[in-house]
Design a protein around this motif. Structure first.
Motif, PDB file in Angstrom:
ATOM      1  N   ARG A 172      31.099  89.149  16.778  1.00  0.00           N
ATOM      2  CA  ARG A 172      30.071  88.660  17.699  1.00  0.00           C
ATOM      3  C   ARG A 172      30.630  88.346  19.083  1.00  0.00           C
ATOM      4  O   ARG A 172      29.872  88.219  20.049  1.00  0.00           O
ATOM      5  CB  ARG A 172      29.404  87.415  17.122  1.00  0.00           C
ATOM      6  CG  ARG A 172      28.611  87.688  15.846  1.00  0.00           C
ATOM      7  CD  ARG A 172      28.141  86.410  15.187  1.00  0.00           C
ATOM      8  NE  ARG A 172      27.702  86.652  13.811  1.00  0.00           N
ATOM      9  CZ  ARG A 172      27.360  85.710  12.954  1.00  0.00           C
ATOM     10  NH1 ARG A 172      27.412  84.437  13.334  1.00  0.00           N
ATOM     11  NH2 ARG A 172      26.983  86.009  11.737  1.00  0.00           N
TER      12      ARG A 172
ATOM     13  N   ASP B 174      33.327  92.186  23.553  1.00  0.00           N
ATOM     14  CA  ASP B 174      32.579  92.611  24.735  1.00  0.00           C
ATOM     15  C   ASP B 174      31.937  93.969  24.451  1.00  0.00           C
ATOM     16  O   ASP B 174      32.647  94.939  24.138  1.00  0.00           O
ATOM     17  CB  ASP B 174      33.525  92.695  25.939  1.00  0.00           C
ATOM     18  CG  ASP B 174      32.789  92.996  27.236  1.00  0.00           C
ATOM     19  OD1 ASP B 174      31.553  93.154  27.188  1.00  0.00           O
ATOM     20  OD2 ASP B 174      33.455  93.087  28.285  1.00  0.00           O
TER      21      ASP B 174
ATOM     22  N   GLU C 121      22.981  90.892  16.562  1.00  0.00           N
ATOM     23  CA  GLU C 121      23.472  90.247  17.786  1.00  0.00           C
ATOM     24  C   GLU C 121      24.165  91.250  18.699  1.00  0.00           C
ATOM     25  O   GLU C 121      24.035  91.187  19.925  1.00  0.00           O
ATOM     26  CB  GLU C 121      24.429  89.103  17.432  1.00  0.00           C
ATOM     27  CG  GLU C 121      23.735  87.843  16.952  1.00  0.00           C
ATOM     28  CD  GLU C 121      24.617  86.615  17.120  1.00  0.00           C
ATOM     29  OE1 GLU C 121      25.849  86.762  17.145  1.00  0.00           O
ATOM     30  OE2 GLU C 121      24.060  85.505  17.231  1.00  0.00           O
TER      31      GLU C 121
ATOM     32  N   LYS D 111      22.996  92.251  22.473  1.00  0.00           N
ATOM     33  CA  LYS D 111      23.867  92.218  23.646  1.00  0.00           C
ATOM     34  C   LYS D 111      23.801  93.534  24.418  1.00  0.00           C
ATOM     35  O   LYS D 111      23.932  93.552  25.651  1.00  0.00           O
ATOM     36  CB  LYS D 111      25.319  91.955  23.224  1.00  0.00           C
ATOM     37  CG  LYS D 111      25.621  90.504  22.885  1.00  0.00           C
ATOM     38  CD  LYS D 111      27.096  90.366  22.572  1.00  0.00           C
ATOM     39  CE  LYS D 111      27.454  88.932  22.219  1.00  0.00           C
ATOM     40  NZ  LYS D 111      28.894  88.805  21.878  1.00  0.00           N
TER      41      LYS D 111
END
Length: 895
Positions: free
Chosen positions: A294, A297, A332, A336
């Protein structure tokens, strides 16, 4: 000769040992004997019991990886009972050891603290055992006694545990001076050197000083700060004193969480990797990997590889119970990457696979709710937030914020559904009689088809389960519930399959009461689903009239709700108008969605040219357009307000920017006048107070203090004109101000007046000897009241005795029972120091599955704590319900 010599030597040794038993002689032999037995008899076995208890805590501890992990593993109030036997045994061993082997002066009054080498160790054992039993203050007493009474190096161990105790009870400020003393002491023991950094880290975390906690944990990982020696000696020291691999893994995990908290993702990933390399256990390694994933990058080139690895993990059998966390992590990552479509897919898969982790299911629902909320898809968001609140722990960090948003969405959806429902009903009402009848008949036909389809599916399932040769597992994952038609094999007779179904239900829905709309956590809002006409029409009539028939397959059943007259249309329109206005206000004030607020207010004004909210909607639209810098539209609504409603309060606000402050100043004047009026009443100047109330009506008109003036006026009337006039005045207050607090005060006085006029109907005086008194610090007992059935009462007493021997062996509790009334038995457990101990006992008892099993069922018993003074009063009445309201009001609050 040899045998005589052996016999003489044996007698001599026996006499030495016999004389060594004395505790009032401080000789070499006596010290040797007592130190030997204190160490290898009492202390050794007590420490073994502590090790067993600590191991039980370690193996059963449930980590919450979404929170900062604990530096030390301490059982919770719910789990501590499981380790009572081990720590009670340790306390008993060490207590006996201290009693038998403490060397005192010749008068056996004062302990010679320098004589016994292992007495202070045993006191530490007692303190540690109390600590793990969460009896912190008893533990603190033991540790303080060691620090105060003994000069040995074991006092440093007591200081470490004393600091831990203060940290645990939420008093880190009291731990601070102890930590400072240990840091400055040059003679500190090796044990304290090793443990002090972890204690410091725990102290800093509880104070929210995360930067200092990081530094302390880094030292704790090495096993404490080594003293200045050669490099090789320091290396050996670190190897000997550093914590176990499992403890180092936990410290590394905490460090990673601390770095994650301050957005230092690089270091966080580094320490999660350390956890993985230490290989503590699979659960720890798995969560470290998920945390790492998580934090990566998404702009780096490794993200595609990471997603492939996570997908590969979903196919690994050992990850079956963790599928919900893996899909949540994938969600997640996609979120992102701004790929909300794939994020939603994975969050839904997380929900689907979440069978053993209610909190993870709640977090996945929360993510779905947040995405839909940001997309302004409020109806879907409301459903997800509703599901979130079912299993989200109340101590979750943002619980109140999430709960508030859920309530806002429910309110919003309620307004939307009201508009949809009323529009649908009006649309059907406007049809011709023949068209309306055909429409309802189609609805009824669809209901019949749905019922027939469900019946066929049920029959097919029963046929499949009744086939004795069918031993396969159905597609839904449930085992075959019937395999031969025998009574014991039918689903509801088979306890194994019944338990399977119950557990599966609880995993999905949580503990829910059997009632209408059980799927919803909030029953206050139950809306008609417009996609199913049956649900809409079958609701309770909105016209205030009873259903003409209860037959849901009758046309008349669905006609009752329809607004078929002008007056009913007007009532329906009023509900739509209220819903539209509240909808726009919710969009604006609670959701900050100006676009939807504008749409709601303008739709309301377009559909209804005259309604009670028109002036308010103009002002709201004026303010919204002004805030979004749309001057043309802001001026449009400003001019409409000034031209169409020039005398309204909204127009005054636009004309005079100081209008609100001036009105508040006037409010201050009213308040001062009210204070003077009240003072006149308090001084028994009833005529003057009455006059001031009349003056306030003419001077200030309608104001916030009007209900209070009216109440004082009514009371003055009562004083000046009597009870009959007071009664009339109070009833007027209830008419004019039904929602104000003065209405309740008026009702209380009216009830007193009624009782004075009707003394025969008033409640009789209570016998003072039968009233209960509250003293939570007094000695307490537990009473357990159950039906007078020998199998139940005797079984309970036997199980209760075993429970006390296992978990409260050092408490000297006694059990007694007797007949209670004509049909009950009462069992007493005594004595507890205070109410808190008694309530903790009840809490532990009700959770024990061995006591309440078989015929002894918890629901058959009324368990209450009661003080020794109140017990005779309960026995006089011989009714549990006589004491229970008092217990519920005063003791349940303490729990």
């Amino acid at each position: 000769m040899k045998s005589i010599y052996t016999y003489t030597l044996s007698c001599f040794v026996f006499l030495i040992l016999l004389s060594g038993c004395k505790t009032n002689k401080n000789t070499f032999i006596h010290r040797g004997y007592h130190n030997l037995t204190a160490r290898f008899n009492g202390y050794y076995y007590a420490t073994e019991s502590i090790k067993e208890g600590e191991e039980k805590i370690r193996t059963s501890y449930k980590y919450d990886y979404d929170r900062l992990l604990p530096v030390f593993l301490v059982p919770t109030n719910e789990t501590t009972k499981a380790t009572f036997p081990e720590f009670d045994k340790a306390i008993k061993k060490s207590s006996n050891c201290i009693q038998r082997h403490t060397i005192k002066d010749k008068k056996r009054v004062y302990e010679i603290t320098t004589a016994g080498k292992w007495i202070d160790n045993n006191w530490n054992v007692i303190g540690i055992s109390h600590f793990y039993k969460r009896e912190f203050f008893s533990g603190i007493e033991a540790f303080e006694y060691v620090i105060r009474s003994y000069k040995s190096r074991d006092k440093y161990k007591a200081m470490i545990w004393l600091a831990r105790s203060y940290n645990e009870i939420g008093a880190p400020s009291q731990a601070e001076p102890i930590i400072s003393m240990l840091k400055e002491d040059k003679k500190i023991s090796k044990y304290a050197v090793k443990e002090l950094p972890a204690v410091q880290a725990d102290y800093y975390i509880k104070r929210g000083m995360y930067k200092e906690a990081e530094a302390a944990l880094l030292i704790a990982l090495k096993g404490g700060e080594p003293k200045k020696k050669s490099a090789f000696a320091n290396l050996l020291s670190v190897v000997k004193t550093r914590p176990s691999k499992k403890t180092r893994a936990r410290y590394s995990f905490i460090l990673a969480q601390l770095f994650e908290e301050k957005k230092d993702n690089r270091k966080a990933i580094q320490y999660y990797q350390k956890v993985i390399s230490l290989k503590p256990n699979y659960e720890f390694v798995f969560h470290a990997k998920m945390k790492q994933a998580r934090l990566y990058d998404v702009k780096s080139g490794n993200i595609a590889k990471l997603k492939r690895e996570l997908m590969k993990m979903t196919r690994d059998v050992k990850n079956t119970e963790y599928l919900d966390i893996i899909y949540y992590t994938l969600g997640e990552i996609f979120e992102k990457e701004k790929n909300e479509e794939q994020a939603i897919v994975n969050y839904k898969l997380s929900v689907k696979n979440s069978t053993q982790n209610p909190k993870q299911k709640a977090l996945s629902y929360l993510k779905l709710g947040e995405i839909n909320f940001e997309q302004a898809n409020y109806t879907a968001a409301g459903g997800y937030y509703d599901s979130t609140m079912i299993t989200l722990p109340k101590d979750y960090k943002d619980y109140n914020i999430i709960s508030k948003r859920k309530e806002t969405l429910e309110t919003l959806i309620g307004y939307i559904r009201t508009i949809q429902k009323e529009d649908s009903l009006q649309r059907v009402a406007k049809m011709t009689v023949s068209d309306r009848t055909r429409f309802i008949e189609k609805m009824i036909k669809k209901i019949e088809e749905d019922e027939e389809r469900k019946k066929e599916e049920t029959e097919a399932l029963l046929a499949q389960n009744s086939n004795p040769n069918n031993n396969t597992v159905p597609n839904n994952g449930l085992p075959n519930l019937s395999s031969g038609g025998a009574k014991g094999d039918w689903y509801f007779y088979n306890q194994t399959t019944l338990s399977f179904g119950l557990n599966d239900f609880i995993k999905k829905w949580g503990n829910r009461k059997l009632e209408d709309n059980w799927r919803r956590s909030q029953k206050a809002l139950s809306f008609d689903n417009q996609s199913n006409p049956n649900d809409s029409a079958a609701a309770v009539t909105t016209n205030g009239k009873p259903k003409s028939t209860s037959n849901k397959k009758s046309v008349d059943y669905y006609l009752t709700d329809l607004p078929l007259t002008d007056s009913l249309i007007q009532k329906s329109d009023k509900r739509i108008i209220d819903a539209f206005y509240n909808l726009g206000s919710t969009y604006k004030e609670d959701l900050n969605n100006n676009k939807k607020a504008i749409a709601a207010f303008e739709e309301l004004n377009n559909r209804y040219t005259n309604h009670k909210y028109k002036v308010s909607t103009y002002f709201q639209l004026y303010r919204i357009f002004e805030s979004v810098k749309n001057k043309a539209q802001a001026d449009y609504y400003k001019n409409k307000l000034l031209n169409e409603y020039p005398n309204s309060e909204y127009a005054q606000i636009i004309k005079n920017p100081k209008y609100i402050s001036e009105k508040n100043a006037q409010k201050g004047e009213v308040e001062l006048f009210y204070t003077d009026t009240y003072n006149e009443y308090a001084l028994n100047n009833y005529a003057s107070a009455f006059s001031k109330c009349n003056e306030a009506e003419s001077k200030f008109g309608k104001n916030d203090f009007a209900p209070k003036f009216a109440f004082i006026k009514a009371m003055c009337i009562g004083k000046l004109k009597g009870a009959d006039s007071l009664e009339i005045a109070l009833k007027q207050i209830q008419v004019y101000y039904p929602k104000d607090a003065v209405a309740k005060q008026a009702q209380d006085i009216l009830e007193v007046l009624y009782n004075l006029k009707n003394p025969s109907e008033a409640t009789g005086a209570v016998n003072k000897t039968d009233t209960f008194s509250l003293d939570l610090n007094a000695p307490h007992l537990i009473v357990a009241i159950c039906p007078d059935d020998a199998a139940i009462a005797n079984g309970f007493k036997s199980a209760l005795a075993d429970f006390n021997n296992t978990y409260y062996s050092n408490s000297n509790l006694s059990i007694s029972s007797s007949l209670f009334g004509s049909s009950d038995q009462i069992t007493n457990v005594k004595t507890f120091k205070n109410a808190k101990e008694a309530l903790e006992y009840i809490d532990n008892l009700t959770k024990d599955k061995t006591v309440f099993s078989g015929k002894v069922k918890l629901e058959m018993f009324t368990l209450m704590a009661i003080s020794a003074d109140n017990l005779p009063r309960l026995y006089r009445k011989k009714q549990a319900n006589y004491y229970k309201p008092f217990y519920d009001d005063h003791y349940k609050l303490q729990k």
